[in-house]
Design a protein around this motif. Sequence first.
Motif, mmCIF file in Angstrom:
data_model
loop_
_atom_site.group_PDB
_atom_site.id
_atom_site.type_symbol
_atom_site.label_atom_id
_atom_site.label_comp_id
_atom_site.label_asym_id
_atom_site.label_seq_id
_atom_site.Cartn_x
_atom_site.Cartn_y
_atom_site.Cartn_z
ATOM 1 N N ARG A 84 0.835 -1.201 0.000
ATOM 2 C CA ARG A 84 0.000 0.000 0.000
ATOM 3 C C ARG A 84 0.869 1.249 0.000
ATOM 4 N NH1 ARG A 84 -2.575 0.968 4.620
ATOM 5 N NH2 ARG A 84 -3.842 2.535 3.574
ATOM 6 N N TYR A 85 1.910 1.278 0.820
ATOM 7 C CA TYR A 85 2.810 2.425 0.883
ATOM 8 C C TYR A 85 3.497 2.642 -0.460
ATOM 9 C CZ TYR A 85 6.720 5.363 2.410
ATOM 10 O OH TYR A 85 7.643 6.370 2.546
ATOM 11 N N TYR A 86 3.907 1.551 -1.111
ATOM 12 C CA TYR A 86 4.540 1.653 -2.417
ATOM 13 C C TYR A 86 3.620 2.376 -3.399
ATOM 14 C CZ TYR A 86 6.477 0.326 -6.919
ATOM 15 O OH TYR A 86 6.977 0.358 -8.208
ATOM 16 N N TRP A 87 2.330 2.023 -3.416
ATOM 17 C CA TRP A 87 1.416 2.651 -4.366
ATOM 18 C C TRP A 87 1.105 4.098 -3.980
ATOM 19 C CZ3 TRP A 87 0.681 1.904 -9.132
ATOM 20 C CH2 TRP A 87 0.881 0.646 -9.678
ATOM 21 N N ALA A 88 1.078 4.395 -2.695
ATOM 22 C CA ALA A 88 0.913 5.794 -2.282
ATOM 23 C C ALA A 88 2.095 6.624 -2.782
ATOM 24 C CB ALA A 88 0.795 5.895 -0.767
ATOM 25 N N MET A 89 3.279 6.032 -2.733
ATOM 26 C CA MET A 89 4.457 6.721 -3.236
ATOM 27 C C MET A 89 4.409 6.870 -4.756
ATOM 28 S SD MET A 89 6.368 7.715 -0.737
ATOM 29 C CE MET A 89 7.979 7.976 -1.505
ATOM 30 N N GLN A 90 3.812 5.892 -5.446
ATOM 31 C CA GLN A 90 3.647 6.027 -6.889
ATOM 32 C C GLN A 90 2.758 7.227 -7.221
ATOM 33 O OE1 GLN A 90 5.032 4.721 -9.416
ATOM 34 N NE2 GLN A 90 5.590 2.577 -9.063
ATOM 35 N N MET A 91 1.641 7.361 -6.509
ATOM 36 C CA MET A 91 0.750 8.495 -6.752
ATOM 37 C C MET A 91 1.465 9.816 -6.483
ATOM 38 S SD MET A 91 -2.161 7.306 -7.846
ATOM 39 C CE MET A 91 -1.174 6.074 -8.707
ATOM 40 N N TRP A 92 2.284 9.828 -5.453
ATOM 41 C CA TRP A 92 3.064 11.025 -5.133
ATOM 42 C C TRP A 92 4.056 11.329 -6.248
ATOM 43 C CZ3 TRP A 92 8.363 11.494 -3.297
ATOM 44 C CH2 TRP A 92 8.675 12.780 -2.815
ATOM 45 N N ALA A 93 4.690 10.292 -6.787
ATOM 46 C CA ALA A 93 5.682 10.479 -7.845
ATOM 47 C C ALA A 93 5.047 11.026 -9.121
ATOM 48 C CB ALA A 93 6.400 9.169 -8.134
ATOM 49 N N TYR A 94 3.793 10.631 -9.394
ATOM 50 C CA TYR A 94 3.122 11.169 -10.573
ATOM 51 C C TYR A 94 2.922 12.674 -10.473
ATOM 52 C CZ TYR A 94 2.051 6.906 -13.077
ATOM 53 O OH TYR A 94 2.157 5.761 -13.816
ATOM 54 N N GLN A 95 2.842 13.176 -9.254
ATOM 55 C CA GLN A 95 2.625 14.604 -9.056
ATOM 56 C C GLN A 95 3.913 15.391 -8.866
ATOM 57 O OE1 GLN A 95 -1.064 15.124 -6.314
ATOM 58 N NE2 GLN A 95 -0.260 13.076 -5.912
ATOM 59 N N THR A 96 5.008 14.695 -8.550
ATOM 60 C CA THR A 96 6.262 15.377 -8.235
ATOM 61 C C THR A 96 7.423 14.977 -9.133
ATOM 62 O OG1 THR A 96 6.949 13.670 -6.647
ATOM 63 C CG2 THR A 96 5.582 15.493 -5.800
ATOM 64 N N ALA B 114 9.245 4.153 -12.799
ATOM 65 C CA ALA B 114 10.228 5.174 -12.444
ATOM 66 C C ALA B 114 10.699 5.936 -13.674
ATOM 67 C CB ALA B 114 11.416 4.535 -11.731
ATOM 68 N N ALA B 115 10.912 5.223 -14.780
ATOM 69 C CA ALA B 115 11.349 5.875 -16.014
ATOM 70 C C ALA B 115 10.295 6.859 -16.512
ATOM 71 C CB ALA B 115 11.644 4.820 -17.080
ATOM 72 N N GLU B 116 9.031 6.488 -16.389
ATOM 73 C CA GLU B 116 7.971 7.390 -16.838
ATOM 74 C C GLU B 116 7.884 8.625 -15.951
ATOM 75 O OE1 GLU B 116 3.379 7.628 -18.271
ATOM 76 O OE2 GLU B 116 4.246 5.685 -17.748
ATOM 77 N N HIS B 117 8.037 8.447 -14.635
ATOM 78 C CA HIS B 117 8.017 9.603 -13.737
ATOM 79 C C HIS B 117 9.122 10.595 -14.116
ATOM 80 C CE1 HIS B 117 5.034 7.610 -11.437
ATOM 81 N NE2 HIS B 117 5.838 6.784 -10.794
ATOM 82 N N ARG B 118 10.317 10.073 -14.380
ATOM 83 C CA ARG B 118 11.432 10.952 -14.738
ATOM 84 C C ARG B 118 11.161 11.663 -16.067
ATOM 85 N NH1 ARG B 118 14.372 6.500 -12.499
ATOM 86 N NH2 ARG B 118 14.642 5.585 -14.580
ATOM 87 N N ASP B 119 10.566 10.941 -16.999
ATOM 88 C CA ASP B 119 10.241 11.533 -18.299
ATOM 89 C C ASP B 119 9.206 12.639 -18.151
ATOM 90 O OD1 ASP B 119 10.344 11.461 -21.317
ATOM 91 O OD2 ASP B 119 8.240 10.946 -21.035
ATOM 92 N N ARG B 120 8.192 12.382 -17.334
ATOM 93 C CA ARG B 120 7.152 13.393 -17.133
ATOM 94 C C ARG B 120 7.732 14.638 -16.459
ATOM 95 N NH1 ARG B 120 2.070 12.690 -18.061
ATOM 96 N NH2 ARG B 120 1.301 10.678 -18.797
ATOM 97 N N LYS B 121 8.598 14.445 -15.503
ATOM 98 C CA LYS B 121 9.190 15.601 -14.830
ATOM 99 C C LYS B 121 10.037 16.410 -15.810
ATOM 100 C CE LYS B 121 11.821 16.886 -10.711
ATOM 101 N NZ LYS B 121 12.527 16.378 -9.495
ATOM 102 N N ALA B 122 10.803 15.720 -16.646
ATOM 103 C CA ALA B 122 11.664 16.406 -17.610
ATOM 104 C C ALA B 122 10.863 17.182 -18.641
ATOM 105 C CB ALA B 122 12.567 15.396 -18.306
ATOM 106 N N ASN B 123 9.648 16.702 -18.937
ATOM 107 C CA ASN B 123 8.815 17.329 -19.961
ATOM 108 C C ASN B 123 7.690 18.184 -19.378
ATOM 109 O OD1 ASN B 123 9.679 16.207 -22.768
ATOM 110 N ND2 ASN B 123 9.720 14.433 -21.407
ATOM 111 N N ASP B 124 7.781 18.496 -18.073
ATOM 112 C CA ASP B 124 6.759 19.302 -17.407
ATOM 113 C C ASP B 124 5.369 18.731 -17.651
ATOM 114 O OD1 ASP B 124 5.828 21.341 -15.796
ATOM 115 O OD2 ASP B 124 5.594 22.757 -17.454
ATOM 116 N N ALA B 125 5.255 17.417 -17.472
ATOM 117 C CA ALA B 125 3.994 16.721 -17.745
ATOM 118 C C ALA B 125 3.511 15.942 -16.519
ATOM 119 C CB ALA B 125 4.160 15.776 -18.936
ATOM 120 N N LEU B 126 3.720 16.514 -15.344
ATOM 121 C CA LEU B 126 3.278 15.853 -14.120
ATOM 122 C C LEU B 126 1.758 15.886 -14.014
ATOM 123 C CD1 LEU B 126 5.890 17.387 -11.667
ATOM 124 C CD2 LEU B 126 5.939 15.106 -12.705
#
Length: 212
Positions: free
Chosen positions: A91-103, A124-136
């Motif tokens: 559960r904590y892992y998925w809460a952190m996933q939701m947080w990563a989508y926003q940050t 993780a790769a998608e989160h980094r890509d979204r952050k780099a492309n201002d697509a959070l």
Amino acid sequence: MSHRRLGALSLAVALSFSLVACGGDDEPRTPPTIDASNASDGGGASDGGGASDGGADEGSTAAAADIPAPDPADFAGMDEETPEGAEQSFRYYWAMQMWAYQTGETDALADLATDDCKGCSQFAAEHRDRKANDALWGNVSSTDLSVRHTGTEDGADVMVSYEFRVSEHTEVDAETGVKSVEPVQKYRSAGGMLWQGEKWLVSGLAILPLDE
């Protein structure tokens, strides 16, 4: 990440949902709700059948960097070497996933998974890509529906099945920059959990969208 992407990802990750479906006899437990958009405040939406939609964030995703990370204290027992501890850790892992989508932050996620968890690496790769492309993502919350451990499998000490609902939220296409409002969607995730170094790690991951 669109919901189509979530469904497609499940085809490429290490675990099959057949492992969960054929698991033990434990009845699913309904855990308390964790609002991943403000988890350090101890939760948010009701975990009843009609979860709070949370609403789509119409502001810039840059504000997401101020969202506090989920608080481990809200996942009591996740540091215990028990099946219930594995449930709380997943559960904590998925809460952190939701947080990563926003940050776009992934360092903490890396500490919650083994190096060979393919699905974890793809997220993780998608989160980094979204952050780099201002697509959070815009503001989003997740509502827990059920969690249970379903036995063991090769390569995992405990298998966990977890169902949750993701609120309506704003997404931005990382390639085109087009903004869209994604509706409420329910998911089921399966996780293989390993006890290593006095904590649970996700060793394999699968996720599928569910009909309401």
